[in-house]
Design a protein around this motif. Structure first.
Motif, PDB file in Angstrom:
ATOM      1  N   GLN A  50      -3.013  -2.323 -11.869  1.00 54.69           N
ATOM      2  CA  GLN A  50      -3.178  -3.166 -10.695  1.00 54.69           C
ATOM      3  C   GLN A  50      -3.980  -2.346  -9.692  1.00 54.69           C
ATOM      4  OE1 GLN A  50       0.861  -3.768  -9.497  1.00 54.69           O
ATOM      5  NE2 GLN A  50       1.229  -5.409 -10.972  1.00 54.69           N
ATOM      6  N   VAL A  51      -5.041  -2.913  -9.140  1.00 57.90           N
ATOM      7  CA  VAL A  51      -5.922  -2.161  -8.251  1.00 57.90           C
ATOM      8  C   VAL A  51      -6.095  -2.907  -6.938  1.00 57.90           C
ATOM      9  CG1 VAL A  51      -8.169  -1.013  -8.018  1.00 57.90           C
ATOM     10  CG2 VAL A  51      -7.157  -1.320 -10.294  1.00 57.90           C
ATOM     11  N   GLU A  52      -6.046  -2.190  -5.844  1.00 55.42           N
ATOM     12  CA  GLU A  52      -6.277  -2.797  -4.528  1.00 55.42           C
ATOM     13  C   GLU A  52      -7.653  -3.449  -4.502  1.00 55.42           C
ATOM     14  OE1 GLU A  52      -5.403  -0.803  -0.494  1.00 55.42           O
ATOM     15  OE2 GLU A  52      -7.589  -0.631  -0.752  1.00 55.42           O
ATOM     16  N   ALA A  86      -1.968  -9.541   0.578  1.00 55.81           N
ATOM     17  CA  ALA A  86      -1.899  -9.949  -0.823  1.00 55.81           C
ATOM     18  C   ALA A  86      -2.824  -9.140  -1.719  1.00 55.81           C
ATOM     19  CB  ALA A  86      -2.233 -11.436  -0.942  1.00 55.81           C
ATOM     20  N   GLU A  87      -3.778  -8.430  -1.130  1.00 55.11           N
ATOM     21  CA  GLU A  87      -4.751  -7.657  -1.911  1.00 55.11           C
ATOM     22  C   GLU A  87      -4.356  -6.189  -2.063  1.00 55.11           C
ATOM     23  OE1 GLU A  87      -8.763 -10.141  -0.605  1.00 55.11           O
ATOM     24  OE2 GLU A  87      -8.071  -8.463   0.634  1.00 55.11           O
ATOM     25  N   LYS A  88      -3.302  -5.774  -1.385  1.00 61.12           N
ATOM     26  CA  LYS A  88      -2.869  -4.382  -1.410  1.00 61.12           C
ATOM     27  C   LYS A  88      -1.864  -4.131  -2.530  1.00 61.12           C
ATOM     28  CE  LYS A  88      -3.368  -3.853   3.620  1.00 61.12           C
ATOM     29  NZ  LYS A  88      -2.635  -3.572   4.881  1.00 61.12           N
ATOM     30  N   ILE A  89      -1.744  -2.858  -2.929  1.00 64.65           N
ATOM     31  CA  ILE A  89      -0.720  -2.429  -3.868  1.00 64.65           C
ATOM     32  C   ILE A  89       0.331  -1.669  -3.068  1.00 64.65           C
ATOM     33  CG2 ILE A  89      -0.228  -1.190  -6.000  1.00 64.65           C
ATOM     34  CD1 ILE A  89      -2.198  -3.504  -6.316  1.00 64.65           C
ATOM     35  N   ILE A  90       1.492  -2.253  -2.922  1.00 63.33           N
ATOM     36  CA  ILE A  90       2.555  -1.678  -2.085  1.00 63.33           C
ATOM     37  C   ILE A  90       3.769  -1.391  -2.959  1.00 63.33           C
ATOM     38  CG2 ILE A  90       4.035  -2.023  -0.076  1.00 63.33           C
ATOM     39  CD1 ILE A  90       1.924  -3.964   1.004  1.00 63.33           C
ATOM     40  N   VAL A 122      11.270   0.955   3.517  1.00 63.14           N
ATOM     41  CA  VAL A 122      10.099   1.836   3.590  1.00 63.14           C
ATOM     42  C   VAL A 122       9.274   1.626   2.329  1.00 63.14           C
ATOM     43  CG1 VAL A 122       9.250   4.208   3.749  1.00 63.14           C
ATOM     44  CG2 VAL A 122      11.363   3.554   4.938  1.00 63.14           C
ATOM     45  N   ALA A 123       7.970   1.425   2.504  1.00 65.16           N
ATOM     46  CA  ALA A 123       7.062   1.250   1.373  1.00 65.16           C
ATOM     47  C   ALA A 123       5.714   1.860   1.732  1.00 65.16           C
ATOM     48  CB  ALA A 123       6.908  -0.233   1.024  1.00 65.16           C
ATOM     49  N   TYR A 124       4.980   2.301   0.706  1.00 66.48           N
ATOM     50  CA  TYR A 124       3.669   2.903   0.915  1.00 66.48           C
ATOM     51  C   TYR A 124       2.610   2.146   0.116  1.00 66.48           C
ATOM     52  CZ  TYR A 124       6.034   7.015   2.867  1.00 66.48           C
ATOM     53  OH  TYR A 124       6.799   7.862   3.633  1.00 66.48           O
ATOM     54  N   GLU A 125       1.403   2.108   0.676  1.00 62.72           N
ATOM     55  CA  GLU A 125       0.268   1.533  -0.030  1.00 62.72           C
ATOM     56  C   GLU A 125      -0.368   2.606  -0.916  1.00 62.72           C
ATOM     57  OE1 GLU A 125      -2.557  -0.117   2.653  1.00 62.72           O
ATOM     58  OE2 GLU A 125      -1.021  -1.022   3.933  1.00 62.72           O
ATOM     59  N   ILE A 126      -0.779   2.200  -2.115  1.00 59.71           N
ATOM     60  CA  ILE A 126      -1.533   3.087  -2.981  1.00 59.71           C
ATOM     61  C   ILE A 126      -2.743   2.327  -3.522  1.00 59.71           C
ATOM     62  CG2 ILE A 126       0.398   4.562  -3.619  1.00 59.71           C
ATOM     63  CD1 ILE A 126       0.673   2.999  -6.189  1.00 59.71           C
ATOM     64  N   ASP A 127      -3.670   3.065  -4.132  1.00 59.67           N
ATOM     65  CA  ASP A 127      -4.923   2.440  -4.572  1.00 59.67           C
ATOM     66  C   ASP A 127      -4.768   1.666  -5.872  1.00 59.67           C
ATOM     67  OD1 ASP A 127      -6.496   3.298  -2.403  1.00 59.67           O
ATOM     68  OD2 ASP A 127      -6.688   5.294  -3.294  1.00 59.67           O
TER      69      ASP A 127
END
Length: 220
Positions: A101-103, A109-113, A126-131
């Motif tokens: 899954q890629v940002e 809706a387009e982010k990877i969280i 707590v959550a972080y965005e990744i690529d």
């Protein structure tokens, strides 16, 4: 039949050696092998053979060398995109093909969280965005470029991805060289080598234990 008193000579047979730049992993007997010098890459811990997922990411990086390589651009000149979003855009098709899954953008809706902590009623606190992320293999991917590669983004990526609940592996993609101008003069920072030394120290010292089965560092 002739006889001689000369002592027998034993000739040792030597295995033909291969130059280090002809293989893409640290050991002559490790597999699979890559024959290209681009990109630079290291897999940790050093006593493990690089797994298939790591070699696949290296191959996906090689496929877009013409678009993202920082190897051969003269100092002070960088015609390629220097934002991590632009580099990720070039890598996206190859990562998609590998099951990641890629940002795709900056909308929610387009982010990877990915979650880090849960609060009341099981809600994500707590959550972080990744690529990018591979669900079945638990591989978190972070791509850095430009100023981010020179301003400690690698530290941040290592720490933040260490906190992700579902991340069993980390792939960190860093420019081989970050080029910039300071005081009107062209400058360079060897970003990949800097991050490689950090990971070498982490794994050699054993004072800080990362919660990953494996870490892949790629210098593109």
């Amino acid at each position: 039949m002739k006889t001689t008193n000369e002592p027998m000579r034993i000739v040792a047979l030597r295995r033909p050696s291969r130059r280090r730049d002809q293989i893409g992993v640290d050991s002559e007997f490790a597999a699979p092998k890559l024959c290209a010098v681009y990109p630079s890459w290291s897999f940790y811990p050093r006593n493990l053979r690089p797994p298939e997922w790591a070699v696949a990411i290296v191959a996906a990086t090689t496929d877009v060398k013409a678009q993202i390589s920082t190897f051969e651009t003269p100092a002070g000149e960088d015609p390629r995109d220097t934002l991590s979003d632009a580099v990720l855009a070039h890598l996206r098709p190859g990562l998609h093909e590998l099951g990641y899954q890629v940002e795709t953008g900056k909308k929610q809706a387009e982010k990877i969280i990915k979650p880090v902590l849960f609060g009341n009623d099981g809600s994500v606190e707590v959550a972080y965005e990744i690529d990018a992320f591979h669900e079945s293999l638990g591989i978190a991917v972070e791509v850095e470029a430009g100023r981010g590669a020179a301003n400690g983004a690698d530290y941040r990526d290592i720490v933040r991805t260490s906190l992700l609940l579902d991340a069993a592996n980390l792939a960190l993609l860093i420019p081989a060289v970050y080029r910039f101008t300071s005081g009107g003069r062209p400058q360079e920072k060897k970003a990949y080598e800097s991050t490689r030394r950090q990971l070498d120290a982490i794994y050699a010292s054993r004072r800080l234990r990362l919660p990953f089965d494996g870490v892949l560092l790629v210098g593109y």
